[in-house]
Motif scaffolding. Structure first.
Motif, PDB file in Angstrom:
ATOM      1  N   GLN A  76      43.978  73.097  25.884  1.00 24.40           N
ATOM      2  CA  GLN A  76      43.829  72.859  27.316  1.00 24.40           C
ATOM      3  C   GLN A  76      42.847  71.734  27.588  1.00 24.40           C
ATOM      4  O   GLN A  76      42.912  71.087  28.621  1.00 24.40           O
ATOM      5  N   ALA A  77      41.937  71.510  26.651  1.00 25.41           N
ATOM      6  CA  ALA A  77      40.943  70.435  26.790  1.00 25.41           C
ATOM      7  C   ALA A  77      41.124  69.459  25.637  1.00 25.41           C
ATOM      8  O   ALA A  77      41.519  69.833  24.538  1.00 25.41           O
ATOM      9  N   SER A  78      40.831  68.189  25.893  1.00 30.12           N
ATOM     10  CA  SER A  78      40.923  67.186  24.833  1.00 30.12           C
ATOM     11  C   SER A  78      39.843  67.447  23.790  1.00 30.12           C
ATOM     12  O   SER A  78      38.868  68.151  24.035  1.00 30.12           O
ATOM     13  N   ALA A  79      40.017  66.846  22.623  1.00 28.70           N
ATOM     14  CA  ALA A  79      39.011  66.981  21.562  1.00 28.70           C
ATOM     15  C   ALA A  79      37.656  66.470  22.048  1.00 28.70           C
ATOM     16  O   ALA A  79      36.618  67.077  21.768  1.00 28.70           O
ATOM     17  N   ARG A  80      37.651  65.371  22.796  1.00 28.81           N
ATOM     18  CA  ARG A  80      36.392  64.832  23.328  1.00 28.81           C
ATOM     19  C   ARG A  80      35.725  65.822  24.276  1.00 28.81           C
ATOM     20  O   ARG A  80      34.515  66.015  24.229  1.00 28.81           O
ATOM     21  N   GLU A  81      36.528  66.422  25.167  1.00 36.00           N
ATOM     22  CA  GLU A  81      35.974  67.396  26.111  1.00 36.00           C
ATOM     23  C   GLU A  81      35.416  68.608  25.368  1.00 36.00           C
ATOM     24  O   GLU A  81      34.339  69.101  25.708  1.00 36.00           O
ATOM     25  N   GLN A  82      36.148  69.075  24.359  1.00 35.69           N
ATOM     26  CA  GLN A  82      35.682  70.225  23.588  1.00 35.69           C
ATOM     27  C   GLN A  82      34.347  69.931  22.930  1.00 35.69           C
ATOM     28  O   GLN A  82      33.434  70.758  22.958  1.00 35.69           O
ATOM     29  N   PHE A 130      43.833  66.035   5.815  1.00 34.46           N
ATOM     30  CA  PHE A 130      43.059  66.914   6.699  1.00 34.46           C
ATOM     31  C   PHE A 130      43.298  66.544   8.157  1.00 34.46           C
ATOM     32  O   PHE A 130      43.327  67.391   9.025  1.00 34.46           O
ATOM     33  N   GLY A 131      43.493  65.265   8.428  1.00 38.65           N
ATOM     34  CA  GLY A 131      43.727  64.804   9.790  1.00 38.65           C
ATOM     35  C   GLY A 131      42.435  64.531  10.521  1.00 38.65           C
ATOM     36  O   GLY A 131      41.369  64.422   9.914  1.00 38.65           O
ATOM     37  N   THR A 132      42.537  64.460  11.842  1.00 40.91           N
ATOM     38  CA  THR A 132      41.396  64.108  12.669  1.00 40.91           C
ATOM     39  C   THR A 132      41.687  64.471  14.117  1.00 40.91           C
ATOM     40  O   THR A 132      42.854  64.631  14.485  1.00 40.91           O
ATOM     41  N   PRO A 133      40.662  64.562  14.940  1.00 40.76           N
ATOM     42  CA  PRO A 133      40.920  64.727  16.378  1.00 40.76           C
ATOM     43  C   PRO A 133      41.604  63.468  16.924  1.00 40.76           C
ATOM     44  O   PRO A 133      41.438  62.372  16.385  1.00 40.76           O
ATOM     45  N   LEU A 134      42.354  63.640  17.999  1.00 37.90           N
ATOM     46  CA  LEU A 134      43.042  62.531  18.650  1.00 37.90           C
ATOM     47  C   LEU A 134      42.643  62.457  20.115  1.00 37.90           C
ATOM     48  O   LEU A 134      42.318  63.479  20.721  1.00 37.90           O
ATOM     49  N   ALA A 135      42.713  61.259  20.672  1.00 36.30           N
ATOM     50  CA  ALA A 135      42.454  61.055  22.100  1.00 36.30           C
ATOM     51  C   ALA A 135      43.579  60.205  22.675  1.00 36.30           C
ATOM     52  O   ALA A 135      43.878  59.134  22.140  1.00 36.30           O
ATOM     53  N   HIS A 136      44.212  60.689  23.724  1.00 36.02           N
ATOM     54  CA  HIS A 136      45.284  59.932  24.376  1.00 36.02           C
ATOM     55  C   HIS A 136      44.661  58.694  25.014  1.00 36.02           C
ATOM     56  O   HIS A 136      43.712  58.791  25.778  1.00 36.02           O
ATOM     57  N   THR A 137      45.217  57.515  24.661  1.00 30.86           N
ATOM     58  CA  THR A 137      44.637  56.284  25.186  1.00 30.86           C
ATOM     59  C   THR A 137      45.586  55.493  26.067  1.00 30.86           C
ATOM     60  O   THR A 137      45.135  54.813  26.981  1.00 30.86           O
ATOM     61  N   SER A 138      46.886  55.526  25.779  1.00 30.01           N
ATOM     62  CA  SER A 138      47.813  54.750  26.597  1.00 30.01           C
ATOM     63  C   SER A 138      49.231  55.260  26.408  1.00 30.01           C
ATOM     64  O   SER A 138      49.501  56.094  25.539  1.00 30.01           O
ATOM     65  N   HIS A 139      50.139  54.708  27.222  1.00 24.48           N
ATOM     66  CA  HIS A 139      51.562  55.035  27.152  1.00 24.48           C
ATOM     67  C   HIS A 139      52.331  53.729  27.186  1.00 24.48           C
ATOM     68  O   HIS A 139      52.064  52.866  28.019  1.00 24.48           O
ATOM     69  N   VAL A 140      53.296  53.576  26.281  1.00 30.71           N
ATOM     70  CA  VAL A 140      54.115  52.372  26.223  1.00 30.71           C
ATOM     71  C   VAL A 140      55.566  52.792  26.371  1.00 30.71           C
ATOM     72  O   VAL A 140      56.012  53.741  25.740  1.00 30.71           O
ATOM     73  N   GLY A 141      56.315  52.084  27.192  1.00 33.10           N
ATOM     74  CA  GLY A 141      57.732  52.363  27.355  1.00 33.10           C
ATOM     75  C   GLY A 141      58.035  53.034  28.672  1.00 33.10           C
ATOM     76  O   GLY A 141      57.137  53.314  29.474  1.00 33.10           O
ATOM     77  N   PRO A 142      59.327  53.297  28.909  1.00 36.10           N
ATOM     78  CA  PRO A 142      59.733  53.895  30.186  1.00 36.10           C
ATOM     79  C   PRO A 142      59.287  55.351  30.286  1.00 36.10           C
ATOM     80  O   PRO A 142      58.939  55.983  29.302  1.00 36.10           O
ATOM     81  N   GLY A 143      59.295  55.844  31.505  1.00 33.79           N
ATOM     82  CA  GLY A 143      58.929  57.236  31.731  1.00 33.79           C
ATOM     83  C   GLY A 143      57.436  57.393  31.893  1.00 33.79           C
ATOM     84  O   GLY A 143      56.651  56.460  31.716  1.00 33.79           O
ATOM     85  N   ALA A 144      57.055  58.606  32.214  1.00 35.55           N
ATOM     86  CA  ALA A 144      55.635  58.923  32.441  1.00 35.55           C
ATOM     87  C   ALA A 144      54.955  59.300  31.135  1.00 35.55           C
ATOM     88  O   ALA A 144      55.595  59.774  30.201  1.00 35.55           O
ATOM     89  N   ALA A 145      53.670  59.086  31.084  1.00 39.27           N
ATOM     90  CA  ALA A 145      52.876  59.490  29.921  1.00 39.27           C
ATOM     91  C   ALA A 145      52.943  61.005  29.768  1.00 39.27           C
ATOM     92  O   ALA A 145      52.969  61.743  30.745  1.00 39.27           O
TER      93      ALA A 145
END
Length: 109
Positions: A11-17, A47-62
């Motif tokens: 429900q919250a982004s990794a940054r918010e958490q 192991f991976g890493t936290p992610l943060a949504h930064t932008s949207h490219v292409g048609p349609g909504a983010a």
């Protein structure tokens, strides 16, 4: 063996958490993740890493799907992956879930 991308949703982004947690809570969460990684280490490809949504490219909504991180596991089946994810620390966060996606090799297409 197949590879599976594990997407962590919340429900919250990794940054918010991280911003809303005390240093003690952050250390406890990191220790829980390390313990999980040690327990399933044989299957942990990335192991991976936290992610943060930064932008949207292409048609349609983010997308507003709440993806907050990823890992890559190697396992014999999706059922094995579900066993590996049993007790995962991400699921202790309120409103959190995990999505499992099989990585399809280009050679299989």
């Amino acid at each position: 063996m197949s590879k599976f991308m594990i997407l962590y949703r919340g429900q919250a982004s990794a940054r918010e958490q991280m911003a809303n947690a005390t240093p003690e809570q952050i250390r406890a969460r990191l220790e829980a993740w390390r313990a999980w990684a040690t327990r399933i280490g044989y299957a942990l490809s990335d192991f991976g890493t936290p992610l943060a949504h930064t932008s949207h490219v292409g048609p349609g909504a983010a997308s507003n799907d709440g993806v907050s991180g990823y890992s890559i596991l190697e396992a014999g089946s999706a059922d094995e992956v579900e066993t590996l994810l049993d007790g995962h620390p991400h699921l202790a966060m309120p409103g959190s879930s995990i999505e499992v996606l099989e990585v399809i090799s280009v050679e299989e297409i």
